[in-house]
Design a protein around this motif. Structure first.
Motif, mmCIF file in Angstrom:
data_model
loop_
_atom_site.group_PDB
_atom_site.id
_atom_site.type_symbol
_atom_site.label_atom_id
_atom_site.label_comp_id
_atom_site.label_asym_id
_atom_site.label_seq_id
_atom_site.Cartn_x
_atom_site.Cartn_y
_atom_site.Cartn_z
ATOM 1 N N LEU A 93 88.028 102.714 43.868
ATOM 2 C CA LEU A 93 89.288 102.046 43.557
ATOM 3 C C LEU A 93 89.316 100.600 44.028
ATOM 4 N N VAL A 94 88.649 100.319 45.147
ATOM 5 C CA VAL A 94 88.683 98.986 45.757
ATOM 6 C C VAL A 94 87.530 98.147 45.212
ATOM 7 N N ALA A 95 87.867 97.185 44.354
ATOM 8 C CA ALA A 95 86.838 96.352 43.730
ATOM 9 C C ALA A 95 86.367 95.235 44.650
ATOM 10 N N GLY A 96 87.174 94.882 45.620
ATOM 11 C CA GLY A 96 86.849 93.834 46.581
ATOM 12 C C GLY A 96 87.872 93.899 47.698
ATOM 13 N N LEU A 97 87.529 93.332 48.847
ATOM 14 C CA LEU A 97 88.397 93.433 50.019
ATOM 15 C C LEU A 97 88.483 92.092 50.731
ATOM 16 N N VAL A 98 89.707 91.673 51.032
ATOM 17 C CA VAL A 98 89.948 90.486 51.854
ATOM 18 C C VAL A 98 90.762 90.928 53.065
ATOM 19 N N THR A 99 90.252 90.658 54.264
ATOM 20 C CA THR A 99 91.026 90.939 55.466
ATOM 21 C C THR A 99 91.311 89.630 56.186
ATOM 22 N N ILE A 100 92.489 89.540 56.782
ATOM 23 C CA ILE A 100 92.898 88.365 57.549
ATOM 24 C C ILE A 100 93.366 88.846 58.916
ATOM 25 N N PRO A 154 80.305 99.298 49.094
ATOM 26 C CA PRO A 154 79.339 98.481 48.352
ATOM 27 C C PRO A 154 79.896 97.176 47.790
ATOM 28 N N GLY A 155 81.202 97.003 47.789
ATOM 29 C CA GLY A 155 81.799 95.850 47.143
ATOM 30 C C GLY A 155 81.812 94.605 48.003
ATOM 31 N N PRO A 156 82.251 93.477 47.444
ATOM 32 C CA PRO A 156 82.313 92.219 48.196
ATOM 33 C C PRO A 156 83.457 92.224 49.205
ATOM 34 N N VAL A 157 83.210 91.642 50.370
ATOM 35 C CA VAL A 157 84.190 91.615 51.454
ATOM 36 C C VAL A 157 84.307 90.187 51.984
ATOM 37 N N TRP A 158 85.538 89.736 52.182
ATOM 38 C CA TRP A 158 85.810 88.456 52.839
ATOM 39 C C TRP A 158 86.561 88.758 54.135
ATOM 40 N N LEU A 159 86.005 88.318 55.247
ATOM 41 C CA LEU A 159 86.605 88.531 56.558
ATOM 42 C C LEU A 159 87.102 87.186 57.064
ATOM 43 N N ALA A 160 88.418 87.006 57.100
ATOM 44 C CA ALA A 160 89.006 85.721 57.469
ATOM 45 C C ALA A 160 89.803 85.846 58.756
ATOM 46 N N VAL A 220 77.371 94.045 58.901
ATOM 47 C CA VAL A 220 77.208 95.398 58.366
ATOM 48 C C VAL A 220 77.662 95.499 56.911
ATOM 49 N N CYS A 221 78.304 94.447 56.396
ATOM 50 C CA CYS A 221 78.726 94.462 54.994
ATOM 51 C C CYS A 221 77.532 94.244 54.080
ATOM 52 N N ARG A 222 77.507 94.905 52.976
ATOM 53 C CA ARG A 222 76.446 94.687 52.004
ATOM 54 C C ARG A 222 76.612 93.332 51.323
ATOM 55 N N ARG A 223 77.872 92.906 51.162
ATOM 56 C CA ARG A 223 78.162 91.629 50.496
ATOM 57 C C ARG A 223 79.318 90.983 51.244
ATOM 58 N N GLY A 224 79.034 90.423 52.390
ATOM 59 C CA GLY A 224 80.079 89.936 53.263
ATOM 60 C C GLY A 224 80.115 88.426 53.416
ATOM 61 N N THR A 225 81.314 87.876 53.540
ATOM 62 C CA THR A 225 81.521 86.453 53.773
ATOM 63 C C THR A 225 82.553 86.278 54.882
ATOM 64 N N VAL A 226 82.268 85.384 55.819
ATOM 65 C CA VAL A 226 83.209 85.056 56.881
ATOM 66 C C VAL A 226 83.914 83.746 56.549
ATOM 67 N N VAL A 227 85.224 83.712 56.752
ATOM 68 C CA VAL A 227 86.010 82.483 56.595
ATOM 69 C C VAL A 227 86.765 82.248 57.896
ATOM 70 N N ARG A 228 86.459 81.137 58.565
ATOM 71 C CA ARG A 228 87.162 80.776 59.795
ATOM 72 C C ARG A 228 88.075 79.586 59.531
ATOM 73 N N TRP A 229 89.305 79.687 60.028
ATOM 74 C CA TRP A 229 90.253 78.593 59.894
ATOM 75 C C TRP A 229 90.383 77.899 61.243
ATOM 76 N N PRO A 230 89.820 76.717 61.391
ATOM 77 C CA PRO A 230 89.784 76.035 62.695
ATOM 78 C C PRO A 230 91.173 75.816 63.283
ATOM 79 N N ALA A 236 84.119 89.481 38.324
ATOM 80 C CA ALA A 236 82.793 89.262 37.748
ATOM 81 C C ALA A 236 81.831 90.379 38.133
ATOM 82 N N ALA A 237 81.908 90.819 39.374
ATOM 83 C CA ALA A 237 81.024 91.881 39.839
ATOM 84 C C ALA A 237 81.328 93.198 39.136
ATOM 85 N N THR A 238 82.600 93.440 38.867
ATOM 86 C CA THR A 238 82.992 94.678 38.195
ATOM 87 C C THR A 238 82.600 94.656 36.726
#
Length: 302
Positions: A93-100, A178-184, A201-211, A238-240
């Motif tokens: 169900l979850v095509a992508g995940l963004v956490t803040i 397995p989906g893309p993850v953004w950790l902010a 540990v994410c298969r497709r992970g990106t970190v976003v830091r806000w200074p 696009a991935a889906t």
């Protein structure tokens, strides 16, 4: 399943003691995306219900099904942890995940401090509700603060939230997803302390830091959050749609890390900037200092 611009729909998940209205400023800046911001058990219109992680995940899963069966999930603080659990349990169900502000594994002394704060808050919920409202108004632009409180504030569920999150395994959930993850997170947010470990540990992970941002005042700039959400929705869509064509890019993304402001992350950000000029409610740079007391007061933990 997709919105007017062909992107996947979005389910926004709110923080503790708040409601889905907290996302109104960001949703107003994503006019081309169908979205939902349901209230979790014990919050908003569901005040008085017992909070449970199972119930929260079921709420997210139901919202996704109502939007067509596949969606990007965006969660702040408690909502981020609920999103992680939903991704682990329902990757279909979850095509992508963004956490803040949800990148601290709920273990150790920091989490013990949060459990103590949440347990204490549960003994005096009405006083904590008033304190929380004051903290939002002091730390956030007026329109953002108004959205935070529009659905009501209820701290009665905080003890149950602390207990339930103790049973969550974010590492296991993200490793299996397995989906893309953004950790902010803001660079001064204690709940961002494990950004790098969770990204690893994410298969497709990106970190976003806000200074310079803390846990709460990262919400001060809805445009920046909307740009991140737009980029994530575009990527997840696009991935889906074309998994074979994006597999190589996904493998590369899993080994890279982004530590930048979200403005300009993709062409979708330009669309968000244009929409922001006409969006209802506004608020750009926040006025809060971003300082985070330990143990944290409930007003600093949405």
């Amino acid at each position: 399943m997709t919105g007017p611009n062909g992107t996947l729909p979005i389910v926004f998940v709110h923080g503790s003691r708040l409601s889905g209205t907290m996302w109104d400023p960001v949703r107003a800046r994503c006019p081309s995306c169908r979205s939902s911001a349901p209230d979790l058990p014990g919050h908003g219109a569901r005040r008085g219900e017992a909070f449970s992680l199972d119930g929260a995940v079921a709420t997210v899963a139901d919202a996704i099904r109502q939007l067509g069966g596949r969606a990007l999930v965006v969660g702040m603080s408690l909502g981020g942890y609920v999103g992680i659990a939903a991704a682990g349990r329902h990757p279909d169900l979850v095509a992508g995940l963004v956490t803040i502000g949800a990148a601290a594994v709920p273990r150790g002394p920091l989490y013990t401090a949060y459990r103590w704060a949440f347990s204490t808050a549960g003994r005096f919920p009405r006083a904590v509700d008033r304190l929380s409202g004051w903290g939002f108004r002091r730390s956030l632009p007026p329109a953002v603060a108004a959205a935070m409180t529009a659905g009501g504030i209820d701290s009665a569920a905080l003890p149950a939230i602390a207990t339930q999150l103790a049973g969550l395994d974010p590492v296991g959930c993200l490793r299996a997803y397995p989906g893309p993850v953004w950790l902010a997170a803001g660079s001064r947010d204690p709940l961002g302390r494990d950004l790098d470990a969770l990204r690893a540990v994410c298969r497709r992970g990106t970190v976003v830091r806000w200074p310079g941002r803390g846990h709460l005042d990262c919400l001060s700039d809805p445009d920046r959050i909307a740009a991140l959400v737009a980029t994530a929705a575009e990527t997840a869509t696009a991935a889906t749609a074309t998994p074979a064509e994006t597999s190589t890019a996904a493998e590369t993304a899993a080994e890279t890390e982004t530590e930048t402001e979200t403005a300009g992350l993709s062409d979708a950000a330009a669309e968000i900037a244009d929409a922001a000029e006409t969006a209802t409610g506004a608020g750009t740079a926040g006025t809060g200092t971003g300082a985070e007391p330990l143990p944290p007061t409930p007003s600093s933990v949405p």
